[in-house]
Design an enzyme around this catalytic site. Structure first.
Site, PDB file in Angstrom:
ATOM      1  N   LYS A 240       8.797  -0.627   4.479  1.00  0.00           N
ATOM      2  CA  LYS A 240       8.043  -0.268   5.669  1.00  0.00           C
ATOM      3  C   LYS A 240       8.965   0.256   6.858  1.00  0.00           C
ATOM      4  O   LYS A 240       9.052   0.988   7.530  1.00  0.00           O
ATOM      5  CB  LYS A 240       7.232  -1.512   6.299  1.00  0.00           C
ATOM      6  CG  LYS A 240       6.092  -1.930   5.557  1.00  0.00           C
ATOM      7  CD  LYS A 240       4.778  -2.251   6.259  1.00  0.00           C
ATOM      8  CE  LYS A 240       3.628  -2.420   5.706  1.00  0.00           C
ATOM      9  NZ  LYS A 240       3.192  -3.481   5.056  1.00  0.00           N
ATOM     10  N   LYS A 318      -1.277   6.827  -6.651  1.00  0.00           N
ATOM     11  CA  LYS A 318      -2.035   5.523  -6.657  1.00  0.00           C
ATOM     12  C   LYS A 318      -2.891   5.503  -5.556  1.00  0.00           C
ATOM     13  O   LYS A 318      -2.436   5.948  -4.698  1.00  0.00           O
ATOM     14  CB  LYS A 318      -1.069   4.201  -6.402  1.00  0.00           C
ATOM     15  CG  LYS A 318      -1.537   3.220  -6.526  1.00  0.00           C
ATOM     16  CD  LYS A 318      -0.425   2.245  -6.046  1.00  0.00           C
ATOM     17  CE  LYS A 318      -1.358   0.918  -5.610  1.00  0.00           C
ATOM     18  NZ  LYS A 318      -0.621  -0.488  -5.664  1.00  0.00           N
ATOM     19  N   LYS A 321      -5.095   3.398   0.680  1.00  0.00           N
ATOM     20  CA  LYS A 321      -5.411   3.855   2.100  1.00  0.00           C
ATOM     21  C   LYS A 321      -4.430   4.691   2.915  1.00  0.00           C
ATOM     22  O   LYS A 321      -4.988   5.645   3.463  1.00  0.00           O
ATOM     23  CB  LYS A 321      -5.801   2.832   2.880  1.00  0.00           C
ATOM     24  CG  LYS A 321      -6.583   2.998   4.224  1.00  0.00           C
ATOM     25  CD  LYS A 321      -7.242   1.779   4.775  1.00  0.00           C
ATOM     26  CE  LYS A 321      -8.131   2.360   6.000  1.00  0.00           C
ATOM     27  NZ  LYS A 321      -9.123   3.102   5.654  1.00  0.00           N
TER      28      LYS A 321
END
Ligand code: TRP
Length: 454
Positions: A240, A318, A321
């Site tokens: 992140k 993959k 979202k």
């Protein structure tokens, strides 16, 4: 089967039960082993006073493999169980757990199975084949605790809000939702999705994480036995950061809250996707650190993975979202058709043979079709003159039919919002009773004695 050797016999083992420190469980079971595959045929268990030397454990490994869990038998190592391999070995109905056989030890030696899902929007095929399906399949294999991880979702709610704004900027008709609405609706959606897909609230304790606020107290306590270095090594946190997200402290301590989720219910098995592997390792480290400092309280939980291959999204990466390449489980009609038709394929001309193994449409088709149908589809690909358009139509029909009953159930549930609330409230009540027991033990170990007046 061939000529594989077949062995039948009895086996016996002792299992230490940390969830009930005053007792151990002795198991005796019949087994049959054909060509190296061991199947348990039946058996019985007895609760016995604890304190037997651990060295007396017999064939512990076998029992661990067969049961798929290990309630701190003293044998360390092998932190994961592969559900794919052990699923075949787990006998169904009646013999799954010794507790079923005599009805005495229920809740003592059935594994506790726990998992959480973040309420981060509409669930998609990747979520379904990666996690939800195995959660639902496992509801008969132990005492299951499944929850909607809304506290965790707070760590990325700002981004969800930003995403809404981005959609609104492109589509003038879209009204961006404020954070509280996003979260409330996402929680409700996950609850509806799970119930519609077959989660049975009579079998499973299904609840909202924040309805059991004890988890935050345990998270705080666990944070005091967690090294900074451990959290700094977390892949998901580092990823992140690399994406340029400005981290909040909650994002950094996310794994501690996750460890608290798991340990609060003294879980044995945690069915999750591979991406959660490190979080589970961290949970074990944290549990070990606590047990070492204050005495054994927590079983070391094991991650359980299923062997579904990574589900490709419409762009071949993959399905996720954050990549915007999802096919939603409850999409239907035009929306579903649009998603399936948008799956990228190569430029092979219609008449030419196609290679099924290199096609995302085929990879998705495999998830829904029987082995025979898969074979037939592969043959059509190789024969040529078939074309990706036809493959997509076949996939569309499969997805549509597969989720049709769940879609109908979801619509019925939507008409009864009170029911969802009732289910979650009942789940919270049951979960909370377990949480309080654990927390009391933890507090005692820490010398945090509550004044009687509170
Ligand atoms: N981190 C998990 C995910 O993103 C969700 C989660 C939170 C969870 N707490 C958990 C999963 C405890 C298993 C056990 O998928």
């Amino acid at each position: 089967m061939g000529s594989g050797a077949s062995i039948r016999g009895f086996s016996c083992c002792w299992r230490k039960q940390n969830s009930f420190p005053e007792t151990d469980v002795a198991l005796v079971y019949r087994f049959e082993s054909i060509a190296g595959k061991t199947k348990r045929l039946g058996g019985w268990s007895r609760r016995v006073p604890s304190g037997r030397p651990q060295a007396s454990s017999i064939c512990l490994d076998d029992s661990r493999r067969l049961e798929g869990y290990n309630d701190q038998s003293g044998v360390r190592g092998g932190s994961t169980v592969n559900a794919g391999t052990h699923a075949e070995g787990v006998p169904t109905e009646g013999t799954t757990s010794p507790s079923r056989l005599d009805g005495v030890d229920r809740g003592v030696d059935r594994p506790r199975i726990l998992s959480g899902v973040q309420p981060s929007g509409k669930l998609h095929l990747g979520n379904y084949f990666g996690a939800i399906r195995q959660h639902i399949q496992r509801q008969d294999q132990g005492d299951c605790f499944y929850f909607i991880a809304d506290y965790h979702a707070l760590t990325s709610l700002r981004e969800a809000e930003e995403r809404e704004k981005a959609i609104a900027a492109k589509n003038k008709a879209y009204l961006p939702r404020p954070a509280r609405q996003i979260l409330a609706e996402n929680i409700r959606d996950v609850a509806l999705d799970y119930l519609a897909l077959g989660l049975d609230p009579k079998k499973v304790i299904f609840f909202r994480q924040s309805d059991v606020p004890e988890v935050t107290e345990l998270a705080w306590i666990l944070s005091t036995v967690t090294g900074m270095g451990l959290l700094e090594r977390a892949h998901s946190y580092k990823d992140k950061l690399a994406k340029g997200i400005t981290p909040n402290v909650g994002l950094f301590t996310y794994p501690v809250l996750m460890a608290a989720d798991i340990l609060l219910y003294r879980s044995h098995l945690v069915p999750v996707g591979k991406d959660q592997e490190q979080h589970l390792e961290m949970t074990r480290d944290i549990a070990g650190a606590f047990n070492h400092a204050y005495g054994e309280v927590f079983p070391l939980p094991q991650a359980v993975f299923n062997d579904t291959p990574v589900v490709p999204g419409t762009d071949g990466q993959k399905m996720s979202k954050s990549y915007g390449n999802t096919i939603e489980i409850f999409a239907e009609g035009k929306a579903l058709e649009r998603a399936v038709m948008s799956i990228v394929t190569d430029q092979t001309p219609l008449e030419a043979p196609l290679d099924p193994e290199r096609c995302h449409v085929f990879a998705l088709y495999k998830l829904f079709a029987t082995p025979q149908e898969v074979e037939e589809m592969a043959a059509r690909y190789r024969a040529g003159g078939f074309g990706y358009g036809n493959a997509k139509k076949a996939l569309l029909a499969k997805i549509d039919a597969y989720f049709a009953p769940a879609r109908a159930r979801r619509k019925a549930l939507e008409r009864d919002p009170g029911y969802i609330e009732e289910v979650l409230a009942e789940g919270a009540r049951r979960a909370r009773a377990v949480a309080r027991t654990t927390l009391q033990l933890v507090r005692e170990r820490l010398g945090l004695l509550r004044s009687p007046a509170t």
